[in-house]
Design an enzyme around this catalytic site. Structure first.
Site, PDB file in Angstrom:
ATOM      1  N   THR A   1       9.586  -1.825  -2.548  1.00 53.03           N
ATOM      2  CA  THR A   1       9.250  -0.394  -2.504  1.00 53.03           C
ATOM      3  C   THR A   1       8.605   0.001  -1.175  1.00 53.03           C
ATOM      4  O   THR A   1       9.023   0.957  -0.521  1.00 53.03           O
ATOM      5  CB  THR A   1       8.292  -0.068  -3.669  1.00 53.03           C
ATOM      6  OG1 THR A   1       8.924  -0.486  -4.872  1.00 53.03           O
ATOM      7  CG2 THR A   1       7.988   1.417  -3.739  1.00 53.03           C
TER       8      THR A   1
ATOM      9  N   GLY B   1      -2.679  -3.887  -2.268  1.00 44.72           N
ATOM     10  CA  GLY B   1      -2.763  -4.762  -3.442  1.00 44.72           C
ATOM     11  C   GLY B   1      -3.566  -6.023  -3.170  1.00 44.72           C
ATOM     12  O   GLY B   1      -3.937  -6.745  -4.097  1.00 44.72           O
TER      13      GLY B   1
ATOM     14  N   CYS C   1      -2.340   3.369  -2.190  1.00 41.56           N
ATOM     15  CA  CYS C   1      -1.866   4.768  -2.203  1.00 41.56           C
ATOM     16  C   CYS C   1      -2.967   5.719  -2.657  1.00 41.56           C
ATOM     17  O   CYS C   1      -3.186   6.777  -2.044  1.00 41.56           O
ATOM     18  CB  CYS C   1      -0.651   4.885  -3.119  1.00 41.56           C
ATOM     19  SG  CYS C   1      -0.858   4.061  -4.712  1.00 41.56           S
ATOM     20  N   ASN C   2      -3.697   5.370  -3.716  1.00 41.23           N
ATOM     21  CA  ASN C   2      -4.773   6.241  -4.192  1.00 41.23           C
ATOM     22  C   ASN C   2      -5.901   6.324  -3.169  1.00 41.23           C
ATOM     23  O   ASN C   2      -6.432   7.407  -2.898  1.00 41.23           O
ATOM     24  CB  ASN C   2      -5.332   5.720  -5.523  1.00 41.23           C
ATOM     25  CG  ASN C   2      -4.471   6.148  -6.701  1.00 41.23           C
ATOM     26  OD1 ASN C   2      -4.184   7.335  -6.865  1.00 41.23           O
ATOM     27  ND2 ASN C   2      -4.059   5.193  -7.521  1.00 41.23           N
TER      28      ASN C   2
ATOM     29  N   ARG D   1       0.320   7.113 -12.277  1.00 41.41           N
ATOM     30  CA  ARG D   1       1.660   6.873 -12.835  1.00 41.41           C
ATOM     31  C   ARG D   1       1.695   5.451 -13.433  1.00 41.41           C
ATOM     32  O   ARG D   1       1.054   4.533 -12.920  1.00 41.41           O
ATOM     33  CB  ARG D   1       2.747   7.069 -11.762  1.00 41.41           C
ATOM     34  CG  ARG D   1       2.617   6.177 -10.515  1.00 41.41           C
ATOM     35  CD  ARG D   1       3.285   4.826 -10.725  1.00 41.41           C
ATOM     36  NE  ARG D   1       3.275   3.962  -9.567  1.00 41.41           N
ATOM     37  CZ  ARG D   1       2.465   2.914  -9.423  1.00 41.41           C
ATOM     38  NH1 ARG D   1       1.530   2.656 -10.305  1.00 41.41           N
ATOM     39  NH2 ARG D   1       2.588   2.132  -8.375  1.00 41.41           N
TER      40      ARG D   1
ATOM     41  N   HIS E   1     -11.532   2.049  -7.569  1.00 44.03           N
ATOM     42  CA  HIS E   1     -10.973   2.838  -6.464  1.00 44.03           C
ATOM     43  C   HIS E   1     -12.060   3.373  -5.525  1.00 44.03           C
ATOM     44  O   HIS E   1     -11.854   3.436  -4.308  1.00 44.03           O
ATOM     45  CB  HIS E   1     -10.137   3.997  -7.015  1.00 44.03           C
ATOM     46  CG  HIS E   1      -9.020   3.524  -7.912  1.00 44.03           C
ATOM     47  ND1 HIS E   1      -9.176   3.410  -9.279  1.00 44.03           N
ATOM     48  CD2 HIS E   1      -7.768   3.120  -7.628  1.00 44.03           C
ATOM     49  CE1 HIS E   1      -8.053   2.957  -9.807  1.00 44.03           C
ATOM     50  NE2 HIS E   1      -7.181   2.774  -8.835  1.00 44.03           N
ATOM     51  N   GLY E   2     -13.208   3.773  -6.115  1.00 44.43           N
ATOM     52  CA  GLY E   2     -14.314   4.271  -5.281  1.00 44.43           C
ATOM     53  C   GLY E   2     -14.770   3.217  -4.279  1.00 44.43           C
ATOM     54  O   GLY E   2     -14.821   3.485  -3.063  1.00 44.43           O
TER      55      GLY E   2
ATOM     56  N   HIS F   1       0.918  10.143  -8.539  1.00 46.36           N
ATOM     57  CA  HIS F   1      -0.417  10.190  -9.143  1.00 46.36           C
ATOM     58  C   HIS F   1      -0.943  11.623  -9.020  1.00 46.36           C
ATOM     59  O   HIS F   1      -0.516  12.373  -8.134  1.00 46.36           O
ATOM     60  CB  HIS F   1      -1.408   9.309  -8.380  1.00 46.36           C
ATOM     61  CG  HIS F   1      -1.034   7.864  -8.268  1.00 46.36           C
ATOM     62  ND1 HIS F   1      -0.863   7.036  -9.355  1.00 46.36           N
ATOM     63  CD2 HIS F   1      -0.835   7.080  -7.176  1.00 46.36           C
ATOM     64  CE1 HIS F   1      -0.577   5.810  -8.937  1.00 46.36           C
ATOM     65  NE2 HIS F   1      -0.552   5.810  -7.626  1.00 46.36           N
TER      66      HIS F   1
ATOM     67  N   GLN G   1       2.973   7.679  -4.609  1.00 44.98           N
ATOM     68  CA  GLN G   1       2.489   6.303  -4.438  1.00 44.98           C
ATOM     69  C   GLN G   1       3.405   5.455  -3.560  1.00 44.98           C
ATOM     70  O   GLN G   1       2.954   4.555  -2.868  1.00 44.98           O
ATOM     71  CB  GLN G   1       2.305   5.641  -5.808  1.00 44.98           C
ATOM     72  CG  GLN G   1       3.582   5.263  -6.562  1.00 44.98           C
ATOM     73  CD  GLN G   1       4.257   6.427  -7.271  1.00 44.98           C
ATOM     74  OE1 GLN G   1       3.730   7.534  -7.287  1.00 44.98           O
ATOM     75  NE2 GLN G   1       5.407   6.184  -7.881  1.00 44.98           N
TER      76      GLN G   1
END
Ligand code: NAD
Length: 359
Positions: free
Chosen positions: A11, A110, A142-143, A170, A196-197, A222, A303
């Site tokens: 991807t 990742g 991505c986020n 997603r 994520h933070g 997302h 994403q």
């Protein structure tokens, strides 16, 4: 020309390869794949030199009628920099390979932050990757990319006291048939705040941000529900204009008739974007509201695509070839980043250079 190798052609890897191939100062050395599947076939059709990521499988490529340019070691040796776009965790395993050939490397979100010398987002901390002792960078997820692009200009202009963001994520990418949920809404992770933070803090260390994650049965994008308490109390229109000035933020106007991520993606495909990619954060213009020092808005991030311009900029930053303004301008100009122009009467090119025979 900067020789760029891409290890892992899924991807993210296939999008990075196309973006690199479009840059005026880069040459795609080749891409490494584990098996001769449909993506290997398209790499060959595009004329990208193909390398076997797993040398023992060389015969499988031959059996499929695919000529290889070599094995992954040859690619790493030939490249000035490798973008590792293998699945989460494999990048860390590959780090020794890049070290062996003294080849600078860019990893993906990742991986854990300690895989690389620095974590990277072009808007938040481009300069960190230009330091002389930095050989490896991790482009954040991505986020995290979406949050960093939004929070950096807000922090610069007004100061961020505290950001609170719910990430409606997603379930999987369109090609990920094994992912879910199919019919559920999952707190994910159920522990609060989510990871994520802290990931945002790898590129914006002093920013106070808490995040919560939810997973839904969707594959397109997302959606972030954002509340930021600012240090001052700007009006709604002032914040709108600030965000509108950011090339990688696309303010989705109500008059476009786009009511959700489905139509956003449809618009991207209609506009001729490769794979229907949205490289920009899509900020829902009418959602931007202020109440005193509190700012509220929704943004959607694609994403599969938002980290692609960041990978291109990471190449230049790591090799110290250009400063942030120059690099992001070149990347944006070459790819056609900047959808807001469509609704501002400018009608700039929004697809990669040459895609419409317009270069
Ligand atoms: P993917 O599974 O779509 O692609 C990975 C590719 O690497 C596959 O083609 C796989 O066959 C190949 N591969 C597996 N082992 C390999 C090896 N040893 N050597 C070379 N290639 C190998 O994964 P992806 O979604 O592209 O994710 C790649 C990285 O990007 C991950 O770190 C991920 O977290 C990150 N990322 C993914 C997204 C997303 O939404 N897909 C967004 C941002 C960041």
């Amino acid at each position: 020309m900067i020789q760029v190798g891409v290890n892992g052609y899924g991807t993210i890897g296939k999008r990075v390869a196309d973006a690199v191939a479009a840059q005026p100062d880069m040459k795609l050395t080749g891409v490494a794949k584990t098996r001769p599947n449909y993506e290997a076939e398209t790499a060959v059709r595009k004329g990208y030199p193909l390398y076997a990521a797993i040398p023992e499988r060389t015969q499988q490529f031959r059996d499929a009628g695919i000529d290889l340019a070599g094995e992954v070691d040859d690619l790493v040796m030939a490249a000035d920099v490798v973008v590792d776009a293998t699945p989460s965790g494999i990048g860390a395993d590959n780090a020794a390979l890049y070290e062996r050939y003294d080849t600078p490397a860019i990893f993906q979100g990742g991986e854990d932050a300690d895989v690389a010398d620095v974590s990277f987002n072009a808007r938040a901390n481009y300069e960190d990757a230009t330091a002389a002792d930095v050989d490896t960078a991790r482009v954040v997820s991505c986020n995290t990319t979406g949050l960093s692009r939004l929070l950096t200009p807000l922090d610069e202009a007004y100061g961020v006291e505290k950001a609170r963001v719910t990430l409606v994520r997603r379930g999987g990418d369109p090609g990920q048939t094994s992912r879910g949920p199919i019919n559920d809404i999952l707190p994910d992770p159920v522990t609060v705040p989510s990871h994520h933070g802290p990931d945002v803090n790898t590129v914006l260390p002093s920013l106070d941000v808490d995040t919560l994650g939810v997973k839904v049965p969707a594959t397109l994008m997302h959606l972030h529900s954002v509340n930021v308490t600012l240090s001052s109390a700007p009006g709604r229109d002032e914040v709108r204009d600030l965000l509108d000035d950011e090339s990688r933020l696309f303010l989705v106007p109500e008059e476009a008739g786009i009511d959700g991520t489905g139509k956003l993606k449809e618009f991207a495909m209609d506009a001729g974007r490769p794979r229907g990619d949205l490289w920009e954060n899509c900020v829902w213009e009418d959602s931007i509201s202020t109440q005193g020092a509190d700012l509220y808005l929704f943004q959607s991030v694609h994403q599969e695509a938002d980290v692609i311009p960041e990978n291109v900029d990471a190449v230049r930053a790591l090799l110290d070839r250009e400063d942030r303004e120059q690099s992001t301008a070149t990347t944006d100009e070459t790819l056609g980043v900047g959808l807001e122009s469509l609704f501002a009467g400018q009608r700039k090119r929004v697809v990669p250079k040459g895609a419409n025979g317009d270069d």
